[in-house]
Design a protein around this motif. Structure first.
Motif, PDB file in Angstrom:
ATOM      1  N   ASP A   1       0.685  21.091 -17.052  1.00 26.82           N
ATOM      2  CA  ASP A   1       0.476  22.511 -17.336  1.00 26.82           C
ATOM      3  C   ASP A   1      -0.738  22.987 -16.556  1.00 26.82           C
ATOM      4  O   ASP A   1      -1.198  22.321 -15.623  1.00 26.82           O
ATOM      5  N   GLU A   2      -1.260  24.150 -16.959  1.00 26.44           N
ATOM      6  CA  GLU A   2      -2.351  24.767 -16.206  1.00 26.44           C
ATOM      7  C   GLU A   2      -3.628  23.923 -16.219  1.00 26.44           C
ATOM      8  O   GLU A   2      -4.513  24.117 -15.379  1.00 26.44           O
ATOM      9  N   ASN A   3      -3.730  22.989 -17.142  1.00 25.96           N
ATOM     10  CA  ASN A   3      -4.887  22.091 -17.152  1.00 25.96           C
ATOM     11  C   ASN A   3      -4.842  21.077 -16.014  1.00 25.96           C
ATOM     12  O   ASN A   3      -5.845  20.394 -15.763  1.00 25.96           O
ATOM     13  N   ASP A   4      -3.703  20.982 -15.360  1.00 25.36           N
ATOM     14  CA  ASP A   4      -3.528  20.004 -14.280  1.00 25.36           C
ATOM     15  C   ASP A   4      -3.616  20.621 -12.894  1.00 25.36           C
ATOM     16  O   ASP A   4      -3.291  19.962 -11.900  1.00 25.36           O
ATOM     17  N   PHE A   5      -4.045  21.880 -12.802  1.00 22.32           N
ATOM     18  CA  PHE A   5      -4.197  22.500 -11.489  1.00 22.32           C
ATOM     19  C   PHE A   5      -5.104  21.654 -10.592  1.00 22.32           C
ATOM     20  O   PHE A   5      -6.098  21.071 -11.051  1.00 22.32           O
ATOM     21  N   ASP A   6      -4.746  21.600  -9.316  1.00 27.65           N
ATOM     22  CA  ASP A   6      -5.458  20.848  -8.271  1.00 27.65           C
ATOM     23  C   ASP A   6      -5.288  19.332  -8.429  1.00 27.65           C
ATOM     24  O   ASP A   6      -6.024  18.552  -7.816  1.00 27.65           O
ATOM     25  N   PHE A   7      -4.287  18.942  -9.200  1.00 24.11           N
ATOM     26  CA  PHE A   7      -3.970  17.526  -9.382  1.00 24.11           C
ATOM     27  C   PHE A   7      -2.762  17.154  -8.535  1.00 24.11           C
ATOM     28  O   PHE A   7      -1.838  17.954  -8.357  1.00 24.11           O
ATOM     29  N   THR A   8      -2.757  15.955  -7.970  1.00 22.35           N
ATOM     30  CA  THR A   8      -1.578  15.435  -7.292  1.00 22.35           C
ATOM     31  C   THR A   8      -1.434  13.960  -7.608  1.00 22.35           C
ATOM     32  O   THR A   8      -2.422  13.277  -7.896  1.00 22.35           O
ATOM     33  N   ASP A   9      -0.184  13.487  -7.586  1.00 17.32           N
ATOM     34  CA  ASP A   9       0.069  12.082  -7.883  1.00 17.32           C
ATOM     35  C   ASP A   9       1.357  11.656  -7.191  1.00 17.32           C
ATOM     36  O   ASP A   9       2.299  12.449  -7.064  1.00 17.32           O
ATOM     37  N   VAL A  10       1.374  10.421  -6.721  1.00 14.11           N
ATOM     38  CA  VAL A  10       2.560   9.878  -6.071  1.00 14.11           C
ATOM     39  C   VAL A  10       3.293   9.003  -7.069  1.00 14.11           C
ATOM     40  O   VAL A  10       2.785   7.958  -7.494  1.00 14.11           O
ATOM     41  N   LEU A  11       4.499   9.424  -7.456  1.00 15.67           N
ATOM     42  CA  LEU A  11       5.324   8.665  -8.381  1.00 15.67           C
ATOM     43  C   LEU A  11       6.223   7.709  -7.603  1.00 15.67           C
ATOM     44  O   LEU A  11       6.125   7.605  -6.382  1.00 15.67           O
ATOM     45  N   ALA A  12       7.114   7.024  -8.306  1.00 11.00           N
ATOM     46  CA  ALA A  12       7.911   5.980  -7.660  1.00 11.00           C
ATOM     47  C   ALA A  12       8.839   6.508  -6.574  1.00 11.00           C
ATOM     48  O   ALA A  12       9.117   5.817  -5.599  1.00 11.00           O
ATOM     49  N   SER A  13       9.325   7.751  -6.717  1.00  9.66           N
ATOM     50  CA  SER A  13      10.277   8.267  -5.734  1.00  9.66           C
ATOM     51  C   SER A  13       9.867   9.583  -5.098  1.00  9.66           C
ATOM     52  O   SER A  13      10.537  10.046  -4.170  1.00  9.66           O
ATOM     53  N   TYR A  14       8.788  10.217  -5.567  1.00  9.46           N
ATOM     54  CA  TYR A  14       8.363  11.486  -4.974  1.00  9.46           C
ATOM     55  C   TYR A  14       6.924  11.777  -5.385  1.00  9.46           C
ATOM     56  O   TYR A  14       6.346  11.095  -6.233  1.00  9.46           O
ATOM     57  N   ARG A  15       6.354  12.812  -4.790  1.00 14.17           N
ATOM     58  CA  ARG A  15       5.004  13.275  -5.119  1.00 14.17           C
ATOM     59  C   ARG A  15       5.089  14.543  -5.953  1.00 14.17           C
ATOM     60  O   ARG A  15       5.922  15.418  -5.691  1.00 14.17           O
TER      61      ARG A  15
END
Length: 351
Positions: A16-30
């Motif tokens: 949600d909006e608390n995660d702005f400017d966050f990125t993460d690479v998951l098993a099959s996509y970012r």
């Protein structure tokens, strides 16, 4: 004609909006929630490459680069059937192959490929070693292009292309929609309307779109506050139509008509027809949005190495001048144009 609607029921919304400017690479996509207000568009979209389209000529810029290397599945099919693979069949092969890669657990598959290669080397199985190296190279390239670089979905680049449209609650038509990523990004940015996705391969509805992750977050706008908001697929009004675009019965009823990777799949003799499909369903004053893969050395290498995954159909790589000249000479005024990581992008209106 087959139609499905997304279901409107509570689902998991992990960001949600608390995660702005966050990125993460998951098993099959970012997943990528960086730059929520889309304030640094020039970092992700190189615009205004051409100043005057009326002065551009084919003699000056040349024609697109045609990708010649076809997939083994296509060449084997043509040997068996002693004919050229039909266009619809080639798309069916492509969609199934491409989707298999989208849903891969890439780190797991890379580790498996490395172990298999080690075993083949120990046993001096040279034929298997050759195939094992190929598998590992393709997995590594896909890992970089899709998971690390996020070049296929490219949310920041796409949002930079889509920004600033003069629309409110737009109805959006996506031609050749596949999993429908770009239309969902558009609806997140301009919420309240409806998306109609069209593809003539039923697999795109039942698998590519249906299996697109419900937990993938799209950065868009909160229509009540004008502030950035996270949207999810199940929160959008989406209708999926399985039909050949040549048989669509819509009138001029859409505010935006979009295609992604469609124009480059037909030779010049058919490009005017493809462009006309974008024009014929558009409201007066509506927008046409198109992207095509860029002609750059990275793209040429990608389509060469990944030929068995990607190259079931006719395919060209263009630079933005070539793509734009096709539109301009077909009666479109180009409002915004440029290129992102691996795609060209254009926003236009019919003249």
């Amino acid at each position: 004609m087959t139609i499905i609607h997304t279901e409107k029921r509570p689902r998991i919304t992990p960001y949600d909006e608390n995660d702005f400017d966050f990125t993460d690479v998951l098993a099959s996509y970012r997943i990528d929630l960086r730059n929520p207000r889309n304030e640094r568009t020039d970092r992700f979209f190189n615009a205004n490459v051409v100043k005057d389209w009326s002065k551009l000529t084919w003699k000056e810029i040349g024609k697109p680069y045609e990708v010649k290397k076809m997939s083994v599945d296509r060449t084997d099919w043509e040997k068996e059937h002693k004919q050229t693979m039909p266009v619809k069949t080639s798309w069916e092969y492509f969609n199934r192959s491409f989707h298999e890669w989208f849903v891969k657990d890439v780190p797991k598959k890379r580790n498996e490929a490395k172990e298999n290669l080690k075993n083949h080397l120990k046993q001096f199985k040279l034929h298997e070693v050759k195939h094992g190296i190929g598998d590992l190279v393709r997995l590594s390239l896909w890992n970089y292009a899709h998971r690390i670089e996020d070049g296929i979905w490219d949310p920041r680049g796409k949002r930079a292309l889509f920004e600033g449209l003069d629309v409110e609650k737009p109805n959006i038509l996506f031609l050749g929609a596949a999993e429908g990523y770009e239309a969902m990004q558009l609806q997140a940015m301009y919420p309240g309307g409806q998306v109609v996705m069209v593809d003539y391969d039923d697999y795109c509805k039942t698998n590519r779109f249906a299996e697109f992750p419900d937990t993938y977050p799209f950065l868009g706008e909160n229509p009540e506050t004008g502030s950035p908001r996270v949207w999810y697929k199940h929160q959008m009004d989406i209708e999926y139509v399985v039909e050949d675009i040549r048989n669509l019965k819509y009138g001029k009823e859409f505010d935006i008509v979009i295609s992604v990777g469609l124009l480059e799949h037909v030779p010049d003799a058919y490009k005017e027809e493809i462009l006309d499909f974008h024009r014929r369903f558009l409201k007066p004053g509506g927008y046409v949005i198109m992207t095509t893969p860029r002609n750059q050395w990275k793209s040429r290498m990608y389509y060469h190495v990944m030929s068995d995954v990607m190259n079931h159909t006719y395919r060209e790589l263009m630079d933005i001048r070539q793509m734009g000249l096709y539109l301009y000479q077909s009666g479109f005024d180009i409002l915004r144009h440029g290129y992102m990581k691996v795609h060209n992008g254009i926003v236009a209106k019919p003249r």
